[in-house]
Design a protein around this motif. Structure first.
Motif, PDB file in Angstrom:
ATOM      1  N   ARG A 123      39.150 -34.818 -47.238  1.00 14.55           N
ATOM      2  CA  ARG A 123      38.841 -35.577 -46.022  1.00 14.55           C
ATOM      3  C   ARG A 123      39.108 -37.068 -46.218  1.00 14.55           C
ATOM      4  N   SER A 124      38.798 -37.579 -47.399  1.00 15.28           N
ATOM      5  CA  SER A 124      39.084 -38.987 -47.696  1.00 15.28           C
ATOM      6  C   SER A 124      40.582 -39.265 -47.634  1.00 15.28           C
ATOM      7  N   ALA A 125      41.369 -38.282 -48.066  1.00 16.12           N
ATOM      8  CA  ALA A 125      42.829 -38.415 -48.039  1.00 16.12           C
ATOM      9  C   ALA A 125      43.394 -38.129 -46.646  1.00 16.12           C
ATOM     10  N   GLN A 126      42.508 -37.782 -45.719  1.00 18.34           N
ATOM     11  CA  GLN A 126      42.873 -37.472 -44.343  1.00 18.34           C
ATOM     12  C   GLN A 126      43.914 -36.350 -44.272  1.00 18.34           C
ATOM     13  N   LEU A 127      43.629 -35.292 -45.040  1.00 17.38           N
ATOM     14  CA  LEU A 127      44.494 -34.115 -45.050  1.00 17.38           C
ATOM     15  C   LEU A 127      43.742 -32.929 -44.471  1.00 17.38           C
ATOM     16  N   SER A 128      44.450 -32.117 -43.731  1.00 15.30           N
ATOM     17  CA  SER A 128      43.853 -30.864 -43.272  1.00 15.30           C
ATOM     18  C   SER A 128      43.889 -29.882 -44.431  1.00 15.30           C
ATOM     19  N   LEU A 129      43.132 -28.819 -44.311  1.00 18.33           N
ATOM     20  CA  LEU A 129      43.131 -27.783 -45.335  1.00 18.33           C
ATOM     21  C   LEU A 129      44.551 -27.240 -45.524  1.00 18.33           C
ATOM     22  N   GLN A 140      49.297 -50.838 -59.384  1.00 15.25           N
ATOM     23  CA  GLN A 140      48.058 -51.521 -59.759  1.00 15.25           C
ATOM     24  C   GLN A 140      47.089 -50.548 -60.417  1.00 15.25           C
ATOM     25  N   LYS A 141      47.027 -49.327 -59.922  1.00 14.93           N
ATOM     26  CA  LYS A 141      46.156 -48.312 -60.527  1.00 14.93           C
ATOM     27  C   LYS A 141      46.573 -48.037 -61.965  1.00 14.93           C
ATOM     28  N   GLN A 142      47.882 -47.909 -62.189  1.00 11.91           N
ATOM     29  CA  GLN A 142      48.360 -47.634 -63.543  1.00 11.91           C
ATOM     30  C   GLN A 142      48.073 -48.801 -64.481  1.00 11.91           C
ATOM     31  N   VAL A 143      48.224 -50.028 -63.991  1.00 11.82           N
ATOM     32  CA  VAL A 143      47.925 -51.207 -64.808  1.00 11.82           C
ATOM     33  C   VAL A 143      46.436 -51.233 -65.168  1.00 11.82           C
ATOM     34  N   LEU A 144      45.575 -50.974 -64.186  1.00 12.10           N
ATOM     35  CA  LEU A 144      44.136 -50.939 -64.458  1.00 12.10           C
ATOM     36  C   LEU A 144      43.799 -49.878 -65.501  1.00 12.10           C
ATOM     37  N   ALA A 149      41.388 -43.069 -57.075  1.00 13.16           N
ATOM     38  CA  ALA A 149      41.062 -42.750 -55.682  1.00 13.16           C
ATOM     39  C   ALA A 149      40.945 -43.983 -54.792  1.00 13.16           C
ATOM     40  N   ASP A 150      40.968 -45.161 -55.368  1.00 14.48           N
ATOM     41  CA  ASP A 150      40.777 -46.383 -54.580  1.00 14.48           C
ATOM     42  C   ASP A 150      41.963 -46.620 -53.642  1.00 14.48           C
ATOM     43  N   PRO A 151      41.734 -46.550 -52.338  1.00 15.02           N
ATOM     44  CA  PRO A 151      42.842 -46.725 -51.390  1.00 15.02           C
ATOM     45  C   PRO A 151      43.254 -48.189 -51.193  1.00 15.02           C
ATOM     46  N   SER A 152      42.483 -49.113 -51.742  1.00  9.67           N
ATOM     47  CA  SER A 152      42.780 -50.530 -51.514  1.00  9.67           C
ATOM     48  C   SER A 152      43.793 -51.100 -52.505  1.00  9.67           C
ATOM     49  N   ILE A 153      44.172 -50.312 -53.515  1.00 10.00           N
ATOM     50  CA  ILE A 153      45.174 -50.784 -54.471  1.00 10.00           C
ATOM     51  C   ILE A 153      46.325 -49.782 -54.527  1.00 10.00           C
ATOM     52  N   ASN A 154      47.516 -50.297 -54.858  1.00  2.00           N
ATOM     53  CA  ASN A 154      48.685 -49.417 -54.879  1.00  2.00           C
ATOM     54  C   ASN A 154      48.807 -48.686 -56.217  1.00  2.00           C
ATOM     55  N   ARG A 156      46.118 -36.793 -55.375  1.00  2.00           N
ATOM     56  CA  ARG A 156      46.306 -38.034 -56.140  1.00  2.00           C
ATOM     57  C   ARG A 156      45.003 -38.463 -56.809  1.00  2.00           C
ATOM     58  N   ILE A 157      44.352 -37.500 -57.433  1.00  2.00           N
ATOM     59  CA  ILE A 157      43.140 -37.775 -58.203  1.00  2.00           C
ATOM     60  C   ILE A 157      43.316 -37.201 -59.593  1.00  2.00           C
ATOM     61  N   SER A 158      42.400 -37.492 -60.468  1.00  2.00           N
ATOM     62  CA  SER A 158      42.452 -37.031 -61.845  1.00  2.00           C
ATOM     63  C   SER A 158      42.149 -35.540 -61.953  1.00  2.00           C
ATOM     64  N   ALA A 159      43.046 -34.810 -62.587  1.00  2.00           N
ATOM     65  CA  ALA A 159      42.811 -33.382 -62.817  1.00  2.00           C
ATOM     66  C   ALA A 159      41.594 -33.192 -63.723  1.00  2.00           C
ATOM     67  N   GLU A 160      41.386 -34.113 -64.657  1.00  2.00           N
ATOM     68  CA  GLU A 160      40.258 -34.002 -65.572  1.00  2.00           C
ATOM     69  C   GLU A 160      38.928 -34.033 -64.831  1.00  2.00           C
ATOM     70  N   THR A 161      38.858 -34.835 -63.783  1.00  2.00           N
ATOM     71  CA  THR A 161      37.636 -34.881 -62.986  1.00  2.00           C
ATOM     72  C   THR A 161      37.352 -33.523 -62.366  1.00  2.00           C
ATOM     73  N   LEU A 162      38.387 -32.869 -61.882  1.00  2.00           N
ATOM     74  CA  LEU A 162      38.206 -31.533 -61.320  1.00  2.00           C
ATOM     75  C   LEU A 162      37.817 -30.537 -62.412  1.00  2.00           C
ATOM     76  N   TYR A 163      38.374 -30.698 -63.603  1.00  2.00           N
ATOM     77  CA  TYR A 163      38.021 -29.798 -64.716  1.00  2.00           C
ATOM     78  C   TYR A 163      36.535 -29.914 -65.056  1.00  2.00           C
ATOM     79  N   VAL A 164      36.028 -31.148 -65.054  1.00  2.00           N
ATOM     80  CA  VAL A 164      34.606 -31.352 -65.341  1.00  2.00           C
ATOM     81  C   VAL A 164      33.770 -30.710 -64.243  1.00  2.00           C
TER      82      VAL A 164
END
Length: 144
Positions: free
Chosen positions: A18-24, A98-102, A90-95, A61-69
């Protein structure tokens, strides 16, 4: 019928979708799984394989590891590190760049403090190694 962490996994997946605004249907297509199967995962009726979780994570576009946990595949003690990564990803405010650099900066700080992917399991109970320790972590300089 549902196993231990599957319900929370389904709730989490629904939240992320829902956050990604995707339908099932859109998520199912993007992840390469059937719409009914994804629906069953979200409702906590099915426990997906690590491969399916990886496909869904990539589509979201989230971490697979988070889903594994969340699915109980990975150990709980890694949760803090994984959640940090997941929040960044998951932060939509950065590209994406920028996510990879962080993530690179985060990983460099972890390594500097004695934690890295190979030593996390060994040092998690003992705490990070410090420069004031045995000196084994510091490179020796040749005498001239």
């Amino acid at each position: 019928m549902a196993s231990l962490n599957v319900g929370s996994l389904g709730d989490y997946l629904r939240e992320q979708r829902r956050s990604a605004q995707l339908s099932l249907r859109q998520l199912a297509d993007a992840a390469g799984v059937s719409n009914p199967y994804l629906s069953q995962i979200e409702r906590g009726l099915r426990k997906p394989s690590a491969e399916v979780l990886q496909q869904v994570a990539k589509a979201l576009r989230i971490s697979a590891e988070t889903l594994y946990v969340r699915a109980g595949i990975l150990d709980e003690r890694e949760r803090d590190e994984l959640e940090t990564r997941a929040v960044i990803l998951a932060d939509p405010s950065i590209n994406e760049k920028q996510k990879q650099v962080l993530l690179q900066i985060y990983e460099s700080f972890r390594k500097e403090n004695g934690f890295d992917a190979d030593t996390d399991r060994d040092t998690a109970e003992d705490g990070p190694r410090t420069a004031a320790g045995s000196g084994a972590d510091q490179p020796s300089s040749p005498e001239v």
